[in-house]
Scaffold this active site. Structure first.
Site, PDB file in Angstrom:
ATOM      1  N   ARG A 115      25.498  30.816  32.581  1.00 35.80           N
ATOM      2  CA  ARG A 115      25.024  32.092  33.126  1.00 35.80           C
ATOM      3  C   ARG A 115      24.572  33.060  31.983  1.00 35.80           C
ATOM      4  O   ARG A 115      25.196  33.224  30.840  1.00 35.80           O
ATOM      5  CB  ARG A 115      26.095  32.596  33.943  1.00 35.80           C
ATOM      6  N   TYR A 138      22.598  37.199  31.941  1.00 36.12           N
ATOM      7  CA  TYR A 138      22.237  38.230  32.800  1.00 36.12           C
ATOM      8  C   TYR A 138      20.652  38.480  32.539  1.00 36.12           C
ATOM      9  O   TYR A 138      20.227  37.814  31.401  1.00 36.12           O
ATOM     10  CB  TYR A 138      22.746  39.556  31.988  1.00 36.12           C
ATOM     11  N   ASP A 147      38.881  39.358  44.327  1.00 31.99           N
ATOM     12  CA  ASP A 147      37.935  38.442  43.870  1.00 31.99           C
ATOM     13  C   ASP A 147      38.671  37.179  42.977  1.00 31.99           C
ATOM     14  O   ASP A 147      37.981  36.467  42.369  1.00 31.99           O
ATOM     15  CB  ASP A 147      36.713  39.113  43.248  1.00 31.99           C
ATOM     16  N   ASP A 173      38.273  44.332  36.394  1.00 35.61           N
ATOM     17  CA  ASP A 173      37.128  44.646  35.181  1.00 35.61           C
ATOM     18  C   ASP A 173      37.094  46.083  34.787  1.00 35.61           C
ATOM     19  O   ASP A 173      37.291  46.781  35.565  1.00 35.61           O
ATOM     20  CB  ASP A 173      35.759  44.321  35.961  1.00 35.61           C
ATOM     21  N   ASP A 211      35.771  43.965  44.237  1.00 33.30           N
ATOM     22  CA  ASP A 211      35.331  43.795  42.711  1.00 33.30           C
ATOM     23  C   ASP A 211      35.658  45.006  42.098  1.00 33.30           C
ATOM     24  O   ASP A 211      34.511  45.686  41.739  1.00 33.30           O
ATOM     25  CB  ASP A 211      34.174  42.771  42.340  1.00 33.30           C
TER      26      ASP A 211
END
Length: 374
Positions: A117, A119, A149, A154, A186
């Site tokens: 993955r 961005y 999640d 984060d 999240d």
């Protein structure tokens, strides 16, 4: 060049994120800066492949966990100061994360449908997580009516320096956004490194709004839009999209830490998560916070004004467009320099980061979602 990076890293005690084959592991031995021992990282595999794994190791070379073996807060830290594990340095595009299901929880590049993955444009802030936290997927939020999640909480660090992947940096929590991604809660803690020049002036989210206008809205819009080039829907935010203050951030972090404790104690089903106890390692380390010995400071990477990986990208947007016109949600426009986004400088962050940003940064990316151009 790789040898020079490794040599410089050994001299500075900094983490190397250079290319290494599986048969030629890059291990930076414990170094000393100012008489303080630093923990090391061990890189296996090759950067940019599914073989890449960045491990935390202790001074005996035993693999430790970025998630379970680093204290949530530095010893003696003030309220609201936590250890942040950097997964993605500022201006990075590779979607790196602590692998919660892998043994010893290394940092790896996330995969989806067998592909690594990335961005569609760089993230303008340092991005990582807080160790010893967990957003419980079995726990429904009483107001938002959605579940966690299944990851550590984060952190978006808004300071001026690019932090190294795998570095552990004490940060001040300033506020928190309740992002809802595909129906899951999240949380995004907004924080700043304690050593950043702006840290003394920022103590709560209102200070960020006053001294760094546009940063909070820039973060919210970046996370709202960043999946849309893959034909994913916009992410949503709870609490009327408000960035909640520091006190709420501390409360949320405490709740996720309690959930992590339940996970480790076995009172909450871990599922496929790797949660081995520190006592299973050859040299268990103990502290008042149940993690690595407090005699070893959190590992701090050498920071630099800009990430080296962003130099070619910066040149790319300069060659395409010196300035981008970013439309604020109130319909007013302002010009901002992409090179300044996310550096915590007053007036230097966009009011909105949408699909147009991704299209400019990556020509040929998927078209923006339908809707009027602002």
């Amino acid at each position: 060049a790789a040898a020079e990076r490794e040599r410089n890293a050994r001299q500075n005690g900094a983490h190397v994120c250079g290319r290494a084959s599986a048969s030629d592991l890059v291990a930076i031995g414990a170094a000393r800066r100012g008489g303080v021992a630093l923990r090391s990282t061990l890189v296996e595999g090759e950067v940019g492949t599914e073989t890449y794994k960045n491990y935390l190791v202790d001074d005996a070379g035993a693999k430790k966990s970025y998630w379970h073996d680093i204290p949530l807060s530095p010893e003696g830290a003030a309220a609201g100061v936590y250890n942040m594990v950097t997964e993605i340095p500022k201006m990075g595009t590779a979607k790196m994360e602590v692998a919660t299901k892998d043994e010893s929880n290394p940092i790896v590049q996330d995969e989806k449908k067998g592909k690594l993955r990335f961005y569609h444009g760089p993230i303008f802030w340092n991005y990582g997580c807080l160790p010893k936290t967990w957003e419980n997927p079995n726990d429904e939020h009483p107001e938002l009516k959605c579940f966690g999640d299944n990851d550590p909480i984060d952190v978006v660090e808004i300071g001026s320096a690019a932090l190294e992947e795998g570095s552990v940096t004490p940060v001040k929590a300033l506020g928190v956004l309740a992002m809802i991604d595909d129906g899951e809660l999240d949380w995004k803690v907004i924080a700043i490194a304690e050593t950043d020049p702006l840290a003394a002036d920022l103590d709560d989210i209102d200070d960020v709004e006053a001294k760094c206008p546009g940063v909070v809205s820039g973060i919210r819009e970046w996370f709202r839009w960043y999946k849309t080039p893959d034909d994913k829907p916009l992410n949503a935010f709870g609490f009327d999209e408000t960035c909640l203050p520091k006190a709420k951030a501390i409360e949320v972090i405490a709740e996720t830490h309690a959930a992590w404790q339940g996970l480790r104690e076995g009172t909450i089903d871990a599922g496929k998560l790797w949660t081995a106890s520190s006592s299973s390692f050859p040299r268990p380390l103990a502290s008042s916070q149940g993690g690595l010995s407090s005699s070893v400071e959190p590992w701090r990477a050498q920071t630099r004004p800009d990430s080296s990986r962003s130099s070619s990208l910066s040149a790319s947007y300069r060659s395409n467009r010196r300035f981008l016109r970013i439309a604020a949600w109130n319909g007013q426009s302002q010009r901002t320099s992409p090179a300044l986004w996310g550096r915590g400088l007053p007036g230097a962050a966009p009011r909105r980061c949408g699909a147009e940003v991704f299209r400019v940064l990556r020509p040929g990316a998927a078209a923006r979602p339908p809707g009027p151009r602002r």
